[in-house]
Design an enzyme around this catalytic site. Structure first.
Site, PDB file in Angstrom:
ATOM      1  CG  HIS A   1      -5.424  -2.797   1.673  1.00  0.00           C
ATOM      2  ND1 HIS A   1      -4.914  -2.426   0.447  1.00  0.00           N
ATOM      3  CD2 HIS A   1      -4.832  -1.971   2.577  1.00  0.00           C
ATOM      4  CE1 HIS A   1      -4.075  -1.416   0.592  1.00  0.00           C
ATOM      5  NE2 HIS A   1      -4.005  -1.126   1.874  1.00  0.00           N
TER       6      HIS A   1
ATOM      7  CG  ASP B   1      -6.855  -3.869  -1.866  1.00  0.00           C
ATOM      8  OD1 ASP B   1      -7.502  -3.195  -1.032  1.00  0.00           O
ATOM      9  OD2 ASP B   1      -5.646  -3.710  -2.070  1.00  0.00           O
TER      10      ASP B   1
ATOM     11  CB  SER C   1      -0.954  -0.033   1.201  1.00  0.00           C
ATOM     12  OG  SER C   1      -1.956   0.956   1.087  1.00  0.00           O
TER      13      SER C   1
END
Length: 309
Positions: free
Chosen positions: A275, A243, A159
């Site tokens: 995620h 995600d 991320s």
């Protein structure tokens, strides 16, 4: 008398202005979340709780900010690959220890976990400019160590950490052997419309239809899509198709951008990956994918893995 159309116009305009004002004032709160709700800034556990051999490392970034990190080794004289680990935006490095514990076991590696400025025990406040300096300080530290194989430093970022890692890897072609990205966004400009849908008409990256009128107010644009295009080292893209935070097509766009200029790119999808849990839901396939990538692109000295082997 104010007409219905005028009232609607002013109403929508007011909402947009209010939204923009909130974005300008609180955008760092959306991008950087050093403290999870209901928890303290301090580390809930240390590596010793998980029986990991580690070293507390204190660094100073080029602008003088004092940073904290954990350097965790598989065993004291491990000369395997060293993974420079960059976390997501929320919480601190302690919240990633269980994943790192398994990473060390499965990949036979060392892991260097950096607390960004404003996170954990590090001083300062987070910003793109600051985190870029922090990442460089961490890499410079690793590059100067004599107890690791500095030719086998691999950057891993998930991320926000992927955005940090991609930029660092691009800037250091001679210090970073390879890059692993997991569930990373193309840019914060593109994520603005995901976090606040009405902003997609006013803020966006180069691949969107946004008018981009308000791009200038974004202080941490994190244009990963531009950085990845200039990365020359091998890149592994790990994409969780479930995600719920970063739309999976972001990873596909990053891969396409990189692969257009870099033949050493690998893209792997995990159908059940969300995620934060792709490493968990991916099971043995996830770790085997990472291991094969490291064996190929960060091998032991004198040992290389030929294409197709």
């Amino acid at each position: 008398m104010v007409t219905y159309v005028s009232a609607l116009f002013y109403g929508v305009g007011g909402i947009v202005v209010a939204g923009v004002a909130l974005l300008v004032a609180f955008q760092e709160k959306l991008v950087y979340v050093p403290v999870l709700p209901g928890l303290s800034k301090s580390y809930p556990i240390t590596p010793s709780r998980l029986n990991l051999d580690y070293e507390d490392v204190w660094l100073q970034s080029s602008d003088g900010v004092r940073l904290h990190a954990w350097f965790i080794k598989m065993f004291p004289h491990c000369r395997g690959p060293t993974i420079l680990f960059f976390q997501e935006n929320a919480g601190n490095i302690a919240h990633r220890l269980e994943m790192v514990r398994i990473m060390i076991q499965k990949l036979k590696c060392n892991v260097f976990m950096l607390s960004y400025r404003g996170y954990g025990a590090s001083d300062g406040s987070p910003s793109q400019h600051g985190l870029t300096k922090d990442a460089q300080a961490a890499l410079d530290h690793l590059s100067q160590r004599t107890d690791i194989d500095t030719s086998r430093i691999v950057v891993f970022g998930r991320s926000l950490g992927g955005a940090v890692g991609a930029l660092l890897t691009k800037n250091n072609p001679d210090k970073v052997s390879a890059l692993i990205l997991e569930n990373t966004f193309t840019s914060i400009l593109d994520m603005a419309g995901v976090l606040l849908p009405f902003l997609k008409w006013f803020i966006g990256g180069s691949g969107t239809k946004s008018l981009k009128l308000l791009n200038f107010v974004v202080r941490s644009p994190w244009k990963t899509i531009d950085a990845i295009a200039e990365v020359k080292q091998p890149v592994l893209f790990l994409s969780g198709l479930q995600d719920e935070m970063v739309p999976p097509f972001h990873m596909k766009m990053l891969y396409a951008k990189a692969a257009a200029r870099n033949s050493q790119c690998t893209f792997v999808e995990f159908p059940n990956g969300m995620h934060m849990d792709t490493w968990l839901s991916g099971g043995e396939v996830y770790w085997k994918t990472n291991m094969q990538f490291l064996e190929k692109y960060a091998p032991e000295k004198g040992r290389t893995i030929r294409e197709g082997k």
